[in-house]
Each structure stands twice: as C-alpha cells, then as structure tokens.
Scaffold this motif. Sequence first.
Motif, PDB file in Angstrom:
ATOM      1  N   THR A  64       0.833  -1.209   0.000  1.00  0.00           N
ATOM      2  CA  THR A  64       0.000   0.000   0.000  1.00  0.00           C
ATOM      3  C   THR A  64       0.862   1.252   0.000  1.00  0.00           C
ATOM      4  O   THR A  64       0.617   2.202  -0.751  1.00  0.00           O
ATOM      5  N   GLN A  68       1.101   4.204  -2.901  1.00  0.00           N
ATOM      6  CA  GLN A  68       0.781   5.597  -2.589  1.00  0.00           C
ATOM      7  C   GLN A  68       1.987   6.513  -2.734  1.00  0.00           C
ATOM      8  O   GLN A  68       1.862   7.644  -3.244  1.00  0.00           O
ATOM      9  N   GLU A  69       3.141   6.073  -2.301  1.00  0.00           N
ATOM     10  CA  GLU A  69       4.305   6.942  -2.213  1.00  0.00           C
ATOM     11  C   GLU A  69       5.262   6.820  -3.405  1.00  0.00           C
ATOM     12  O   GLU A  69       6.073   7.734  -3.622  1.00  0.00           O
TER      13      GLU A  69
END
Length: 335
Positions: A64, A68-69
């Motif tokens: 995750t 996202q990053e």
Amino acid sequence: MTENPYIKQFPDLMADKTVLYVHGFASSGQSGTVTRLRTVMPQARVIAPDLPINPHEAIALLHTICQQEKPDLIIGTSMGGMYAEQLRGFDRICINPALEIAETMRAHGMTGTQQFQNPRLDGVQEFYVDKALVKEYRDVSEQRFQGLTPEDEQRVIGLFGDKDDLVDTRGMFSEHYSRHTSFHGEHRMDDQSYMHSVVPVIRWIDDKQEHRQRPIIYICIETMMDAYQKPVSSVQKAVRLLIEHYEVFFVAPAAAYATTESWLTEHIGVPAWRHTIFTFRRDLLYGDYLIAKPNLKSQTSNLKENSLATLLEYGSDTFKTWEDIIEYFSRLGGQ
C-alpha cells in the motif's frame, strides 16, 4: 555531544526523493539505521513505518505504501530485506536479507515472548511468537522471487556482511540475482559499515536515476599497496573521499585477477565492486584522471604522451603521497 567520526551529511544524495526503509524483526521505524539515513541524506524524504507483527499484514502495508508513495529507493535490512525483495518494480537494496525468516526464528530463539529493540509509535514493548505465527512468516517468505522479471532483477542489490552469524542467504539470493557483494560487518550494521558499504551503493543508484555522469578516476593497484601488500598510508581515506565526487575505478594487470580481487575486497570493500578493470593497456583507458606508478621511464613517457586521461604519477615530487593526491582533488572541487 561528541561528533560522530563516521557519519557525514550529503545534502545532494537522493535530494527531493522518497526512500522507504523496511526494518528487521523486533525493530521499528525508530531504529538507528533510520537515524543514519536521515542524517546522511538530509534532503531525502525517509519513510520508515512500524511494521505489524503479522507478516501478511506487514507485506500488505508495504504494498500500500509503495502504491501511494512510489518510493525512489527501498532499503530493507534482515527481515525487512526479505520484504523488500518482494516489492517488485522499485530500486531496492537488501541488506543481510532473512529470506528464510521462519528458520532463522527457530534457530536463534526468536519465539515466545519477545521485546522490541526500538520504541514503536503505538507504545507496545513486547509481543509473542507462537507456532502459528512462525508458519505465517514461512508462508510469506516463500513468496520470495515470485514474479521476478529480467528488468526487476537488475533493480535489486544484495549486501551481505562477512561476519553475519545470524543469517546466511547469499547463496539463495545469488541463484536469482546477479548483483550482490559482501561488506565488512555483522548482521546489524554499525556507522562505519553503513558509510563504507551502503552509502556508495545509494550513490550509484542515485546517479543512475539522474543519468549523472561523474568525472572518472582510474587508480592503478601498485599505487595502493606497499612492498608487503599492505595498504599504503592514506589510500583508504583517499578512496572514501574520492568516491563522493568521482566515479572511481581500480586498474590491475589481467594476470593478477585473483590476487587483486582478494586484495580490493579486503582493503577497499564495496567501492571496488564492479569497479575493477584488468588490462595491460592503461593508455587506452578513457576517462579524466589516471593515478599510476610507472616502473620505467619509458612507461611514464608512453602514458604521458598517449594516455586518454590526465596522468598523476604517484611517487613523483608532485604526488609523493596519497595526502598530496587528496589535496590535489580537494582543490579541484569535484571537477
């Protein structure tokens, strides 16, 4: 406060990039390695989550975070190296990866009640490892190497401590990845092994991502050792300083392959990995500087007249010692 003699800041290293650090078993995002990363790379954004104890939850969280990053680099140590190997599509450094974490836990008494080695944001100080949890670690670790592509294989580098008495997975790693080397150190890295072994690799990755071309220095092996094959004064210091600004290669005769590789591994370490050239034709080396110690006047004349790099004659009046060479390059300021 006493100044750390090893840790040094590099403001340009991974500047404005995101680095994800994945910690080891019973550790946290507040470990000493995280402090080192943030100190050495002050302009980088270092993300270091506290991983859930359950490995399925931990790998899910890491996927995750990656989605996202979009981290520019992932660094994982020990158990974190096992997780990092599975995060496909990113540049990764796996340090002493515990690729068989369940077996490691059993062999080293990492079951039952365990204390966290570093503070965690949730304040929890201990946890319990039972047979069911060990099985879950085994299930997650057995996902290693799955979905590995030729492109992804080239984005992973393994670093293995030559005094690691806890994990020994280099053989397994090497069956799937070609880019791996040893460093002088134990399972847990200290400041010295981190600076001398991990930081050069981070710099190589950063340069590759930025398509950065550094001036090239060739260092001939005879300038580095004395008559007893010991490192001459200040040569190791010089190498550590030069690699901060230059692409440094080590040069030796082709006939001396085995002894040179062994010597460089022992005395220079990671900076010499994949940076050693074996040739009898030093005049054909294309670069900016060549540090050599010609044995004959004819060799000196040949290199001065035909070398494709500027010759710095080690042992001459101008470059009598490695301190003289350090001074010369410090004045150049990376040019």
